[in-house]
Design a protein around this motif. Structure first.
Motif, PDB file in Angstrom:
ATOM      1  N   ASN A 105     -13.871 -19.474  70.960  1.00  0.00           N
ATOM      2  CA  ASN A 105     -12.435 -19.221  71.758  1.00  0.00           C
ATOM      3  C   ASN A 105     -11.864 -17.787  71.902  1.00  0.00           C
ATOM      4  O   ASN A 105     -10.584 -17.764  71.907  1.00  0.00           O
ATOM      5  CB  ASN A 105     -11.693 -20.335  71.301  1.00  0.00           C
ATOM      6  CG  ASN A 105     -11.946 -21.583  71.091  1.00  0.00           C
ATOM      7  OD1 ASN A 105     -12.503 -21.901  72.401  1.00  0.00           O
ATOM      8  ND2 ASN A 105     -11.585 -22.552  70.567  1.00  0.00           N
ATOM      9  N   PHE A 149     -24.882 -14.355  79.424  1.00  0.00           N
ATOM     10  CA  PHE A 149     -23.798 -14.927  79.420  1.00  0.00           C
ATOM     11  C   PHE A 149     -22.959 -14.747  80.612  1.00  0.00           C
ATOM     12  O   PHE A 149     -21.742 -14.721  80.408  1.00  0.00           O
ATOM     13  CB  PHE A 149     -22.809 -14.099  78.049  1.00  0.00           C
ATOM     14  CG  PHE A 149     -23.588 -14.549  76.600  1.00  0.00           C
ATOM     15  CD1 PHE A 149     -23.044 -15.711  76.179  1.00  0.00           C
ATOM     16  CD2 PHE A 149     -24.514 -13.701  75.944  1.00  0.00           C
ATOM     17  CE1 PHE A 149     -23.772 -16.010  74.690  1.00  0.00           C
ATOM     18  CE2 PHE A 149     -25.114 -14.086  74.820  1.00  0.00           C
ATOM     19  CZ  PHE A 149     -24.506 -15.221  74.230  1.00  0.00           C
ATOM     20  N   THR A 199     -12.711 -13.659  73.106  1.00  0.00           N
ATOM     21  CA  THR A 199     -13.041 -12.735  73.985  1.00  0.00           C
ATOM     22  C   THR A 199     -14.500 -12.059  73.192  1.00  0.00           C
ATOM     23  O   THR A 199     -14.226 -11.601  72.041  1.00  0.00           O
ATOM     24  CB  THR A 199     -12.410 -11.719  74.596  1.00  0.00           C
ATOM     25  OG1 THR A 199     -11.652 -12.582  75.356  1.00  0.00           O
ATOM     26  CG2 THR A 199     -13.355 -10.988  75.459  1.00  0.00           C
ATOM     27  N   TYR A 227     -26.760 -18.054  71.011  1.00  0.00           N
ATOM     28  CA  TYR A 227     -26.067 -18.542  72.415  1.00  0.00           C
ATOM     29  C   TYR A 227     -25.237 -19.650  72.198  1.00  0.00           C
ATOM     30  O   TYR A 227     -24.066 -19.319  72.605  1.00  0.00           O
ATOM     31  CB  TYR A 227     -27.264 -18.752  73.377  1.00  0.00           C
ATOM     32  CG  TYR A 227     -27.980 -17.730  73.933  1.00  0.00           C
ATOM     33  CD1 TYR A 227     -27.369 -16.368  74.001  1.00  0.00           C
ATOM     34  CD2 TYR A 227     -29.260 -17.768  74.415  1.00  0.00           C
ATOM     35  CE1 TYR A 227     -28.267 -15.223  74.507  1.00  0.00           C
ATOM     36  CE2 TYR A 227     -30.101 -16.721  75.067  1.00  0.00           C
ATOM     37  CZ  TYR A 227     -29.189 -15.487  74.959  1.00  0.00           C
ATOM     38  OH  TYR A 227     -29.961 -14.218  75.326  1.00  0.00           O
ATOM     39  N   ASP A 228     -25.496 -20.662  71.644  1.00  0.00           N
ATOM     40  CA  ASP A 228     -24.645 -21.996  71.369  1.00  0.00           C
ATOM     41  C   ASP A 228     -23.494 -21.544  70.759  1.00  0.00           C
ATOM     42  O   ASP A 228     -22.226 -21.843  71.345  1.00  0.00           O
ATOM     43  CB  ASP A 228     -25.395 -23.165  70.909  1.00  0.00           C
ATOM     44  CG  ASP A 228     -26.546 -23.647  72.024  1.00  0.00           C
ATOM     45  OD1 ASP A 228     -26.378 -23.287  73.045  1.00  0.00           O
ATOM     46  OD2 ASP A 228     -27.421 -24.180  71.452  1.00  0.00           O
ATOM     47  N   ASN A 252     -21.138 -18.928  72.802  1.00  0.00           N
ATOM     48  CA  ASN A 252     -20.630 -19.525  73.807  1.00  0.00           C
ATOM     49  C   ASN A 252     -19.234 -20.590  73.598  1.00  0.00           C
ATOM     50  O   ASN A 252     -18.443 -20.910  74.347  1.00  0.00           O
ATOM     51  CB  ASN A 252     -21.658 -20.723  74.633  1.00  0.00           C
ATOM     52  CG  ASN A 252     -22.273 -19.446  75.878  1.00  0.00           C
ATOM     53  OD1 ASN A 252     -21.749 -18.622  76.481  1.00  0.00           O
ATOM     54  ND2 ASN A 252     -23.708 -19.835  75.861  1.00  0.00           N
ATOM     55  N   LYS A 253     -19.217 -20.832  72.360  1.00  0.00           N
ATOM     56  CA  LYS A 253     -18.177 -21.902  71.743  1.00  0.00           C
ATOM     57  C   LYS A 253     -17.206 -21.295  71.242  1.00  0.00           C
ATOM     58  O   LYS A 253     -16.039 -21.958  71.025  1.00  0.00           O
ATOM     59  CB  LYS A 253     -19.033 -23.044  71.019  1.00  0.00           C
ATOM     60  CG  LYS A 253     -19.875 -23.988  71.355  1.00  0.00           C
ATOM     61  CD  LYS A 253     -20.425 -24.847  70.463  1.00  0.00           C
ATOM     62  CE  LYS A 253     -21.474 -25.805  71.160  1.00  0.00           C
ATOM     63  NZ  LYS A 253     -21.983 -26.731  70.126  1.00  0.00           N
ATOM     64  N   LYS A 259     -22.307 -16.624  82.839  1.00  0.00           N
ATOM     65  CA  LYS A 259     -21.279 -17.798  83.023  1.00  0.00           C
ATOM     66  C   LYS A 259     -20.159 -17.759  82.324  1.00  0.00           C
ATOM     67  O   LYS A 259     -19.140 -18.577  82.430  1.00  0.00           O
ATOM     68  CB  LYS A 259     -22.297 -19.177  83.384  1.00  0.00           C
ATOM     69  CG  LYS A 259     -23.035 -19.206  84.149  1.00  0.00           C
ATOM     70  CD  LYS A 259     -24.028 -20.392  84.406  1.00  0.00           C
ATOM     71  CE  LYS A 259     -25.185 -20.474  85.171  1.00  0.00           C
ATOM     72  NZ  LYS A 259     -25.685 -21.804  85.229  1.00  0.00           N
ATOM     73  N   ASN A 260     -20.126 -17.208  81.273  1.00  0.00           N
ATOM     74  CA  ASN A 260     -18.972 -17.069  80.152  1.00  0.00           C
ATOM     75  C   ASN A 260     -18.058 -16.140  80.693  1.00  0.00           C
ATOM     76  O   ASN A 260     -18.354 -14.992  80.511  1.00  0.00           O
ATOM     77  CB  ASN A 260     -19.471 -16.900  78.738  1.00  0.00           C
ATOM     78  CG  ASN A 260     -18.548 -17.318  77.723  1.00  0.00           C
ATOM     79  OD1 ASN A 260     -17.432 -17.019  77.861  1.00  0.00           O
ATOM     80  ND2 ASN A 260     -19.018 -17.800  76.827  1.00  0.00           N
ATOM     81  N   ASP A 261     -16.787 -16.669  80.892  1.00  0.00           N
ATOM     82  CA  ASP A 261     -15.843 -15.573  81.314  1.00  0.00           C
ATOM     83  C   ASP A 261     -15.287 -14.536  80.175  1.00  0.00           C
ATOM     84  O   ASP A 261     -14.468 -13.857  80.379  1.00  0.00           O
ATOM     85  CB  ASP A 261     -14.709 -16.314  81.928  1.00  0.00           C
ATOM     86  CG  ASP A 261     -15.007 -16.984  83.229  1.00  0.00           C
ATOM     87  OD1 ASP A 261     -16.104 -16.440  84.087  1.00  0.00           O
ATOM     88  OD2 ASP A 261     -14.560 -18.126  83.810  1.00  0.00           O
ATOM     89  N   ASN A 262     -15.528 -14.992  79.019  1.00  0.00           N
ATOM     90  CA  ASN A 262     -14.992 -14.269  77.816  1.00  0.00           C
ATOM     91  C   ASN A 262     -15.885 -13.172  77.167  1.00  0.00           C
ATOM     92  O   ASN A 262     -15.713 -12.855  76.027  1.00  0.00           O
ATOM     93  CB  ASN A 262     -14.530 -15.380  76.830  1.00  0.00           C
ATOM     94  CG  ASN A 262     -13.614 -16.233  77.321  1.00  0.00           C
ATOM     95  OD1 ASN A 262     -12.713 -15.650  77.970  1.00  0.00           O
ATOM     96  ND2 ASN A 262     -13.457 -17.322  76.961  1.00  0.00           N
ATOM     97  N   VAL A 263     -16.931 -12.945  78.104  1.00  0.00           N
ATOM     98  CA  VAL A 263     -17.957 -11.968  77.664  1.00  0.00           C
ATOM     99  C   VAL A 263     -18.259 -10.694  78.451  1.00  0.00           C
ATOM    100  O   VAL A 263     -18.023 -10.529  79.604  1.00  0.00           O
ATOM    101  CB  VAL A 263     -19.359 -12.696  77.414  1.00  0.00           C
ATOM    102  CG1 VAL A 263     -20.389 -11.629  77.266  1.00  0.00           C
ATOM    103  CG2 VAL A 263     -19.633 -14.053  76.503  1.00  0.00           C
TER     104      VAL A 263
END
Length: 148
Positions: free
Chosen positions: A56, A76, A58, A49-50, A53-54, A78-82
């Protein structure tokens, strides 16, 4: 949860703007996968996960049909790139896009199912024609499959 259709995922893939993470088992991945995708099985994804999430880039999650990748995408949210690829590997292949395949025709799960099914038939026939005690073998295999 955000989903992306196969055609849009393929466009981003061709432009090298995404990382595709296949959440199927290693055996399923070995049998067929999208070239350049990475395999992180569903039961191991929480360890990543970490790191994910890091990134850069998609991230596109994929599985066989979309069910397992849906589960991952919810974590995920909250992550806009997933995104989750709608239709999974089956949809990718159905759209005519390239899939890397091993020489093995059936994955191990299908092979086991076939073998156990044949044993059930054999034990049932032996129970009917030879001795009723062979039905015990069929029941044991059936119970084992039910609990698996």
């Amino acid at each position: 949860m955000k989903v992306i259709v196969v055609t849009e995922a393929k466009k981003l893939y061709d432009e090298k703007k995404v990382v595709i993470i296949d959440v199927r088992t290693p055996i399923e991945f070995a049998v067929s996968h999208i070239e350049g995708s990475y395999n992180i099985p569903l039961d191991e994804i929480e360890n990543y996960y970490d790191k994910l999430n890091k990134l850069n880039k998609t991230i596109l999650f994929i599985c066989r049909s979309g069910n397992r990748s849906d589960l991952v995408c919810k974590h995920f949210s909250k992550n806009d790139n997933v995104f989750c690829i709608l239709g999974g590997v089956l949809g990718w292949e159905k759209s005519g896009f390239h899939i890397v395949r091993s020489s093995q025709k059936w994955d191990i799960v299908r092979q086991v199912n076939l073998t156990l099914g044949l044993f059930l038939i054999i034990f049932s026939l032996l129970g009917f024609f030879v001795s009723k005690y062979f039905f015990i073998g069929a029941v044991v295999i059936g119970l084992g499959l039910s609990f698996a």
